[in-house]
Design a protein around this motif. Structure first.
Motif, PDB file in Angstrom:
ATOM      1  N   GLY A 118       3.607   1.729  -7.070  1.00  0.00           N
ATOM      2  CA  GLY A 118       4.049   0.692  -6.150  1.00  0.00           C
ATOM      3  C   GLY A 118       3.586  -0.653  -6.668  1.00  0.00           C
ATOM      4  O   GLY A 118       2.779  -0.735  -7.592  1.00  0.00           O
ATOM      5  N   SER A 119       4.096  -1.702  -6.073  1.00  0.00           N
ATOM      6  CA  SER A 119       3.719  -3.041  -6.526  1.00  0.00           C
ATOM      7  C   SER A 119       3.512  -3.941  -5.314  1.00  0.00           C
ATOM      8  O   SER A 119       3.082  -3.471  -4.264  1.00  0.00           O
ATOM      9  N   LYS A 120       3.842  -5.208  -5.470  1.00  0.00           N
ATOM     10  CA  LYS A 120       3.528  -6.202  -4.431  1.00  0.00           C
ATOM     11  C   LYS A 120       4.014  -5.812  -3.034  1.00  0.00           C
ATOM     12  O   LYS A 120       3.220  -5.855  -2.082  1.00  0.00           O
ATOM     13  N   PRO A 121       5.276  -5.434  -2.845  1.00  0.00           N
ATOM     14  CA  PRO A 121       5.728  -5.137  -1.470  1.00  0.00           C
ATOM     15  C   PRO A 121       4.931  -4.009  -0.824  1.00  0.00           C
ATOM     16  O   PRO A 121       4.545  -4.096   0.347  1.00  0.00           O
ATOM     17  N   GLY A 126       0.310  -1.966   2.753  1.00  0.00           N
ATOM     18  CA  GLY A 126      -0.623  -0.848   2.763  1.00  0.00           C
ATOM     19  C   GLY A 126       0.063   0.475   2.501  1.00  0.00           C
ATOM     20  O   GLY A 126      -0.354   1.522   3.022  1.00  0.00           O
ATOM     21  N   GLU A 127       1.100   0.449   1.656  1.00  0.00           N
ATOM     22  CA  GLU A 127       1.896   1.650   1.396  1.00  0.00           C
ATOM     23  C   GLU A 127       1.903   2.049  -0.073  1.00  0.00           C
ATOM     24  O   GLU A 127       2.823   2.720  -0.550  1.00  0.00           O
ATOM     25  N   LEU A 128       0.867   1.650  -0.829  1.00  0.00           N
ATOM     26  CA  LEU A 128       0.751   2.107  -2.208  1.00  0.00           C
ATOM     27  C   LEU A 128       0.487   3.614  -2.234  1.00  0.00           C
ATOM     28  O   LEU A 128      -0.100   4.168  -1.295  1.00  0.00           O
ATOM     29  N   LEU A 149      -5.063   0.319   1.769  1.00  0.00           N
ATOM     30  CA  LEU A 149      -4.020   0.088   0.764  1.00  0.00           C
ATOM     31  C   LEU A 149      -2.978   1.195   0.715  1.00  0.00           C
ATOM     32  O   LEU A 149      -1.897   0.997   0.169  1.00  0.00           O
ATOM     33  N   SER A 150      -3.318   2.343   1.252  1.00  0.00           N
ATOM     34  CA  SER A 150      -2.445   3.512   1.139  1.00  0.00           C
ATOM     35  C   SER A 150      -2.475   4.308   2.432  1.00  0.00           C
ATOM     36  O   SER A 150      -3.544   4.494   3.031  1.00  0.00           O
TER      37      SER A 150
END
Length: 285
Positions: A118-121, A126-128, A149-150
């Motif tokens: 994942g990246s910036k969006p 908080g969906e990495l 973050l996840s």
């Protein structure tokens, strides 16, 4: 409350920093180019000009740096980690992260690798997708931070397993994008409407969401505002090939793609979105 240090404020690093600040985390930031920290400082982070004093008072040091060698060099400048946890989130080779973990141990610290998909969006929401590697006790200790973050950080195994998982996923990014580009060009040259091709592809087992995500960029030749650049994709494919070779795997099928991506080295495509490799599948490039 111990603070968290963030080393590296590029595209992903800034987004991770902003997310942590939004979640109420006390954050120290550092970048080799201090100006790149200004956005996070304006949002509440604390600048740390000297690496040698950064680990003091920090429970966790997150690195989001370009590659393994850069990360090792920067971490070495931290000196004594005072029992804290180093959490590298950038993409590295398996050997590189294992060497870094040994280095961290000699610096009186603990290492939990946490590369992300994942990246910036995704970082801002908080969906990495976090694929951690290290000791389970250390992972449990760092889970509350990772959950900022996840939605569901995962421990995939010991040190090195996170790097292997991330490289395997990034290899799929390269291979799927290349395969889609070739198919798209062939059907277009044969006079098949793109939407007709997509209408057949979408309900099939061959479909991957990334195809629609990148389709319009490819059709328009618009590759600006990248979340992941062609240069970084090429770097990660190199790392995958190195690790696959070391593991005794047959890599001939991927070497052609590696050679193709080398054509973008030093060209304007390097800084554009990785789906700019669509330009490389033209004979005229």
């Amino acid at each position: 409350m111990p603070s968290v240090a963030l080393l590296g404020s590029g595209l992903l690093g800034r987004a991770i920093g902003r997310r942590l600040l939004d979640q109420g985390v006390e954050l120290k930031v550092w970048n080799r180019t201090p100006e790149r920290c200004q956005t996070l400082i304006q949002e509440g982070a604390h600048a740390t000009p000297e690496l040698s004093s950064l680990a003091e008072g920090c429970s966790t040091v997150i690195t989001v740096l370009r590659d393994g060698p850069v990360t090792q060099a920067v971490v070495r400048e931290l000196g004594d980690l005072r029992g804290g946890c180093l959490m590298p989130m950038g993409t590295m080779g398996i050997t590189e992260i294992r060497d870094l973990a040994d280095q961290v141990q000699h610096q009186n610290g603990h290492c939990l690798e946490a590369p992300v998909l994942g990246s910036k969006p995704q970082a801002l929401k908080g969906e990495l997708l976090v694929m951690a590697g290290g000791e389970s006790g250390l992972f449990d200790q760092q889970r509350p931070l990772l959950e900022h973050l996840s939605q569901e950080p995962m421990l995939v195994g010991p040190i090195g397993s996170g790097a292997a998982t991330k490289l395997a996923l990034n290899q799929l990014i390269a291979s799927l994008t290349h395969a889609f580009s070739l198919s798209l060009r062939l059907v277009q040259q044969a006079g098949v409407p793109v939407e007709t091709f997509m209408a057949i592809l979408r309900p099939s087992a061959l479909y991957a969401p990334t195809f629609d995500k990148k389709l319009q960029r490819m059709l328009d030749g618009h590759y600006d505002d990248p979340n992941f650049s062609t240069a970084l994709l090429r770097k990660d494919l190199h790392l995958f090939l190195e690790e696959a070779t070391a593991a005794g795997l047959q890599i001939q099928g991927l070497q052609g793609l590696d050679t193709l991506l080398e054509q973008s080295s030093g060209s304007p495509l390097d800084d554009l979105d990785y789906c700019a490799l669509h330009e490389l599948t033209q004979e005229s490039f």
